[in-house]
Design an enzyme around this catalytic site. Structure first.
Site, mmCIF file in Angstrom:
data_model
loop_
_atom_site.group_PDB
_atom_site.id
_atom_site.type_symbol
_atom_site.label_atom_id
_atom_site.label_comp_id
_atom_site.label_asym_id
_atom_site.label_seq_id
_atom_site.Cartn_x
_atom_site.Cartn_y
_atom_site.Cartn_z
ATOM 1 N N GLU A 103 -5.402 3.593 6.147
ATOM 2 C CA GLU A 103 -5.064 3.314 4.756
ATOM 3 C C GLU A 103 -5.675 4.420 3.902
ATOM 4 O OE1 GLU A 103 -6.055 1.866 1.182
ATOM 5 O OE2 GLU A 103 -6.630 -0.010 2.140
ATOM 6 N N ARG A 132 0.828 -1.218 0.000
ATOM 7 C CA ARG A 132 0.000 0.000 0.000
ATOM 8 C C ARG A 132 0.859 1.264 0.000
ATOM 9 N NH1 ARG A 132 -3.029 -3.429 -0.944
ATOM 10 N NH2 ARG A 132 -5.208 -3.636 -0.290
ATOM 11 N N SER A 164 -11.248 -0.946 2.778
ATOM 12 C CA SER A 164 -10.429 -1.136 3.994
ATOM 13 C C SER A 164 -10.020 0.241 4.507
ATOM 14 C CB SER A 164 -9.150 -1.905 3.683
ATOM 15 O OG SER A 164 -9.427 -3.214 3.267
HETATM 16 N N1 EPU Z 1 -11.317 -11.554 9.085
HETATM 17 C C1 EPU Z 1 -12.139 -11.852 10.140
HETATM 18 N N2 EPU Z 1 -13.169 -11.005 10.438
HETATM 19 C C2 EPU Z 1 -13.429 -9.885 9.724
HETATM 20 C C3 EPU Z 1 -12.602 -9.572 8.640
HETATM 21 C C4 EPU Z 1 -11.543 -10.423 8.315
HETATM 22 O O1 EPU Z 1 -11.936 -12.846 10.821
HETATM 23 O O2 EPU Z 1 -14.361 -9.167 10.067
HETATM 24 C C5 EPU Z 1 -10.214 -12.440 8.738
HETATM 25 C C6 EPU Z 1 -10.493 -13.185 7.434
HETATM 26 O O3 EPU Z 1 -11.202 -14.361 7.648
HETATM 27 C C7 EPU Z 1 -9.118 -13.452 6.923
HETATM 28 C C8 EPU Z 1 -8.322 -12.245 7.387
HETATM 29 O O4 EPU Z 1 -9.058 -11.666 8.469
HETATM 30 O O5 EPU Z 1 -8.551 -14.580 7.533
HETATM 31 C C9 EPU Z 1 -8.077 -11.241 6.288
HETATM 32 O O6 EPU Z 1 -9.298 -10.761 5.721
HETATM 33 P P1 EPU Z 1 -9.494 -10.596 4.135
HETATM 34 O O7 EPU Z 1 -8.968 -11.774 3.420
HETATM 35 O O8 EPU Z 1 -10.915 -10.212 3.925
HETATM 36 O O9 EPU Z 1 -8.582 -9.422 3.685
HETATM 37 P P2 EPU Z 1 -7.935 -8.165 4.438
HETATM 38 O O10 EPU Z 1 -6.547 -8.523 4.805
HETATM 39 O O11 EPU Z 1 -8.808 -7.661 5.514
HETATM 40 C C10 EPU Z 1 -6.926 -7.065 2.307
HETATM 41 C C11 EPU Z 1 -6.926 -5.707 1.632
HETATM 42 C C12 EPU Z 1 -8.185 -5.531 0.798
HETATM 43 C C13 EPU Z 1 -8.293 -6.663 -0.202
HETATM 44 C C14 EPU Z 1 -8.300 -7.992 0.574
HETATM 45 C C15 EPU Z 1 -8.356 -9.224 -0.307
HETATM 46 C C16 EPU Z 1 -5.684 -4.203 3.084
HETATM 47 C C17 EPU Z 1 -5.736 -3.089 4.059
HETATM 48 N N3 EPU Z 1 -6.856 -4.639 2.642
HETATM 49 O O12 EPU Z 1 -7.968 -7.075 3.259
HETATM 50 O O13 EPU Z 1 -8.055 -4.302 0.089
HETATM 51 O O14 EPU Z 1 -9.453 -6.538 -0.998
HETATM 52 O O15 EPU Z 1 -7.098 -8.087 1.354
HETATM 53 O O16 EPU Z 1 -7.112 -9.535 -0.788
HETATM 54 O O17 EPU Z 1 -4.597 -4.654 2.722
HETATM 55 C C18 EPU Z 1 -8.568 -1.960 0.324
HETATM 56 O O18 EPU Z 1 -7.366 -1.740 0.405
HETATM 57 O O19 EPU Z 1 -9.437 -1.011 0.372
HETATM 58 C C19 EPU Z 1 -9.029 -3.307 0.211
HETATM 59 C C20 EPU Z 1 -10.298 -3.586 0.202
#
Ligand code: EPU
Length: 339
Positions: free
Chosen positions: A334, A166, A237
């Site tokens: 972010e 990011r 996010s």
């Molecule tokens: N999780 C939970 N509860 C929640 C949310 C997430 O337990 O309420 C757990 C999920 O089960 C998973 C982990 O946390 O094991 C990560 O969640 P997820 O795969 O949804 O992705 P993230 O790490 O929260 C990042 C990016 C997103 C992108 C997704 C998918 C960042 C800040 N965010 O989210 O990007 O779409 O991965 O790859 O890096 C954005 O930047 O605006 C964005 C949406």
């Protein structure tokens, strides 16, 4: 003072949060000539210049923005097949997802995991948008940009863009002076599925999907995790996933033994803040004054129509405080704060 600009234009409609007071000066740039005059007028008036693309990763102050705001509307996509690869150049004002859709239709692999991300092509390299195991920087060959003081036009190679999680050169102090006008991607003309992300790995354990099927799968995953942007204000996010030391991670695991963690190249551990907000802080679905940690993905903040930037900030501060109390981790926005 700035003849190409309109005065006192509310910015909320230009953002996916639907939040933000007026821009003192605002113009929509449809041609390179518009960009040049917008840049030189702001420079001559000694006013700061801010570029907005899709407004999908910003929180604009209720008081609005000083200086000039230029909405990037440059359009155009060209695809040049090489041998095994294809060079795709897209103007900064194209919607990223429109370009993804076109490359998927043409059967060029690379961008499909970035399906359904809101925002423009020009904004994508700035914060090196990423999803489902792919960061846009990996696919970028070069970025074309104009300097906002000198009007110099330059092409940045991928390494000059300094992509990181990011982050990029364009987020740095010197980088902020460059206005991205086009991005050149280098894609693959032969299948190169990227299916390491857990939900994709499970779905495609037995079959090799076509590129259209991958795009559909991403779209299905995203629709469960993101609210309907047309109904509710959000910038996706809201916080970055924190990087912590191995020692911090080990200490947290003694308390929360199934805390996921991903080792990074520089010896740190990236932890999913969504998981922490949900399982550690109990904030999934938490709502106050119309602002919420989204039920489908706690890292996504939503704001009902008519919310203020101040209310979002207060809510974000409260979330950050809860995370600090429970884990000792300092979290970072972010979303970019503009005033
Ligand atoms: N999780 C939970 N509860 C929640 C949310 C997430 O337990 O309420 C757990 C999920 O089960 C998973 C982990 O946390 O094991 C990560 O969640 P997820 O795969 O949804 O992705 P993230 O790490 O929260 C990042 C990016 C997103 C992108 C997704 C998918 C960042 C800040 N965010 O989210 O990007 O779409 O991965 O790859 O890096 C954005 O930047 O605006 C964005 C949406």
């Amino acid at each position: 003072m700035c003849p190409s600009y309109a005065c006192q234009i509310p910015l909320a409609p230009y953002t996916t949060f639907h939040i933000g007071g007026p821009a003192v000066y605002l113009m929509e740039a449809h041609t390179m000539e518009d960009v040049r005059s917008g840049v030189s007028e702001a420079h001559a008036a000694g006013l700061p210049l801010t570029i907005l693309g899709g407004g999908s990763n910003v929180l604009i102050a209720d008081e609005g923005m000083q200086g000039c705001v230029l909405i990037m509307r440059l359009k155009g996509v060209t695809m040049t097949p090489l041998s095994d690869t294809v060079r795709v150049t897209a103007a900064a004002g194209e919607l990223l997802d429109d370009v993804v859709a076109q490359t998927v239709l043409a059967g060029y692999w690379g961008l499909e995991n970035l399906s359904c991300i809101p925002g423009t092509v020009g904004a994508a390299p700035v914060q090196n948008v990423g999803a489902y195991g792919v960061e846009v920087g990996e696919l970028i060959e070069s970025v074309q940009a104009v300097h906002c003081d000198t009007g110099e036009v330059r092409t940045f190679t991928r390494s000059e863009c300094q992509f990181a999680y990011r982050d990029s050169f364009f987020k740095s102090e010197p980088g902020r002076a460059w206005i991205i006008t086009a991005v050149t991607f280098l894609l693959s003309a032969t299948p190169k599925p990227r299916l390491a992300y857990a939900a994709l790995a499970t779905q495609f354990a037995e079959i090799s999907p076509t590129i259209a099927v991958v795009r559909q799968a991403i779209s299905d995953i995203r629709s469960g995790k993101f609210p309907d942007w047309t109904q509710v204000g959000t910038a996706g996010s809201f916080f970055k996933n924190p990087l912590i030391t191995q020692a911090q991670y080990d200490a947290l695991c003694t308390q929360y033994n199934d805390l996921p963690g991903f080792a990074t190249d520089d010896g740190m551990v990236k932890v999913p803040l969504g998981w922490i907000l949900d399982k550690v802080c109990g904030l999934r679905g938490y709502t106050k004054n119309g602002i919420a940690c989204y039920e489908g993905q706690a890292l996504v903040l939503t704001a009902v129509r008519g919310s203020s930037a101040a209310a979002v900030s207060t809510f974000a501060d409260e979330v950050a405080e809860r995370v600090r109390e429970k884990t000792g981790i300092e979290i970072e926005w972010e979303v970019r704060r503009l005033s």
